[in-house]
Scaffold this active site. Structure first.
Site, short mmCIF file in Angstrom:
data_model
loop_
_atom_site.label_atom_id
_atom_site.label_comp_id
_atom_site.label_asym_id
_atom_site.label_seq_id
_atom_site.Cartn_x
_atom_site.Cartn_y
_atom_site.Cartn_z
N PHE A 196 130.87 123.64 49.83
CA PHE A 196 129.73 124.71 49.01
C PHE A 196 129.85 126.31 48.97
O PHE A 196 129.62 127.25 48.46
CB PHE A 196 128.51 124.55 50.47
CG PHE A 196 127.57 123.22 49.85
CD1 PHE A 196 126.49 123.06 49.43
CD2 PHE A 196 127.98 122.69 50.99
CE1 PHE A 196 126.07 121.64 48.59
CE2 PHE A 196 127.03 120.55 50.37
CZ PHE A 196 126.57 120.48 49.66
N HIS A 211 115.39 117.97 54.72
CA HIS A 211 116.33 118.88 54.41
C HIS A 211 117.40 118.32 53.21
O HIS A 211 117.34 117.61 52.38
CB HIS A 211 117.30 119.37 55.77
CG HIS A 211 118.45 120.61 55.07
ND1 HIS A 211 118.96 119.88 54.67
CD2 HIS A 211 118.26 121.63 55.99
CE1 HIS A 211 120.14 121.33 54.31
NE2 HIS A 211 119.48 122.16 54.96
N ASP A 242 118.87 129.23 58.51
CA ASP A 242 119.98 128.59 58.03
C ASP A 242 121.09 128.73 58.83
O ASP A 242 122.32 128.66 57.33
CB ASP A 242 119.90 128.41 56.40
CG ASP A 242 119.95 127.07 56.30
OD1 ASP A 242 120.39 126.10 56.54
OD2 ASP A 242 119.92 126.61 54.82
C1 GRE Z 1 121.71 124.57 54.45
O1 GRE Z 1 122.47 123.51 54.90
O2 GRE Z 1 121.23 124.56 53.60
C2 GRE Z 1 123.35 124.40 52.92
C3 GRE Z 1 124.50 123.85 53.02
C4 GRE Z 1 125.62 124.16 52.04
C5 GRE Z 1 125.52 125.51 51.10
C6 GRE Z 1 124.31 125.88 51.74
C7 GRE Z 1 122.91 125.55 52.48
O3 GRE Z 1 124.11 122.27 53.64
O4 GRE Z 1 122.29 126.61 52.39
ZN ZN Z 2 120.29 123.98 55.97
#
Ligand code: GRE
Ligand code: ZN
Length: 327
Positions: free
Chosen positions: A23, A164, A287
């Site tokens: 990510f 989530h 977050d």
């Molecule tokens: C989240 O857990 O919200 C998250 C990810 C990966 C990248 C961005 C992000 O798991 O906000």
């Molecule tokens: Zn998150």
């Protein structure tokens, strides 16, 4: 404000850490992996610096949801939950836990939820979107009939379920082809999660289990802005509605959902969400580690709302929702 409580606050264990690597660009991986595996030193410093009394912690994504073998998924969930229970036991005044669940198998998920709540003392669960099961190409959404027994367990233990985000599977992500910057938190996470939430609402789940409480992050994944149209589409067409749900989508949104402000510090969006859900159903979150604590805290501490609402969103709504000791 002091005493803020956050509930979208992640950690990783060795076997789930790399799920987060894709990510972010490689140059920030050292920082991010350090944050995810931090033995609560850095985390506590950030919290102290920005008036955060408590983080209700959860595993990173997609983690357990992307392990097609249900037994392996259950083992990983157990290990993550045991690891989290140790973090909580060291500082119960600063950390509480949301359980990871092997939703590939509704019975195993119910079993782990019961264990996490009754034996580990967790205050809820957090699931990273659909699960991949025996056929990993088929996303398992939780409105499917086989999940009703799990939801019965969830209602009986009376804890909230945080839905989530995760990314859609490649065959369901063709709309993003050639536009990889729209995957993940930029857009695809929200789209995926909002549709999943609408599936739950439309399926009649909340008619059967009216006490269920589902939490969405990121200011409600766009739903506060759009749910009116879900109910209203072509209102002049009076033929019977096709979905099993007995009530309007907005009714479930206002009675069975809470949202957090995690990673979405838009004042305009916050004010719209307040008008749709009211200040009792919106909760502070950061977050972390994907967002900085300061982004969330500094915006929230000064955003133009009443001090009574700031106290609810920042603290007391979480105390009530998770049955934490009141002040
Ligand atoms: C989240 O857990 O919200 C998250 C990810 C990966 C990248 C961005 C992000 O798991 O906000
Ligand atoms: Zn998150």
């Amino acid at each position: 404000m002091d005493g803020k409580i956050g509930l979208e606050e992640h950690f990783a264990i060795d076997e789930t850490l790399m799920d987060s690597a894709a990510f972010l660009s490689p140059d920030v991986w050292t920082e991010l992996s350090g944050r995810l595996m931090d033995p609560e030193d850095r985390r506590l410093q950030e919290m102290d610096r920005h008036g955060m009394e408590m983080m209700i912690l959860s595993l990173n994504a997609p983690a357990v949801q992307a392990i097609p073998d249900a037994k392996k998924a259950a083992e990983t969930a157990r290990r993550a939950n045991d690891n989290l229970a140790e973090k909580v036991a060291r500082r119960p005044d600063r950390f509480q836990g949301l359980a990871a669940l092997p939703m590939q198998d509704p019975d195993l998920a119910s079993e782990e939820l019961n264990r996490a709540i009754k034996e580990l003392g967790f205050v809820g669960c957090l699931v990273n979107g659909f699960s991949q099961g025996a056929d990993p190409d088929v996303p398992l959404y939780y409105d499917l009939p086989q999940y009703r027994s799990f939801w019965a367990t969830c209602e009986s233990v009376a804890v909230p379920f945080y839905l989530h985000p995760r990314n859609p599977l490649p065959q369901d992500a063709r709309i993003y082809e050639g536009h990889p910057w729209l995957m993940g938190p930029a857009w695809a996470f929200g789209q995926e999660t909002a549709v999943h939430a609408l599936r739950l609402m439309g399926s009649g789940l909340f008619d059967e289990f009216p006490k269920l409480q589902v939490i969405l992050g990121h200011m409600g994944e766009g739903l506060p802005f759009n749910i009116w149209r879900v109910d209203n589409h072509n209102a002049w067409v009076t033929s019977p509605k096709p979905q099993p749900a007995k009530r309007k989508f907005i009714d479930y949104f206002q009675e069975n959902f809470h949202i957090t402000i995690s990673g979405n510090y838009s004042t305009q969006s916050f004010l719209a969400a307040l008008m749709v859900l009211g200040s009792d159903r919106i909760l502070f979150s950061t977050d972390w580690p994907f967002e900085n604590v300061d982004y969330s805290a500094e915006w929230f501490d000064t955003v133009d709302i009443s001090e009574a609402d700031r106290m609810k969103v920042g603290r007391t709504n979480a105390q009530e929702l998770f049955n934490l000791p009141a002040d």
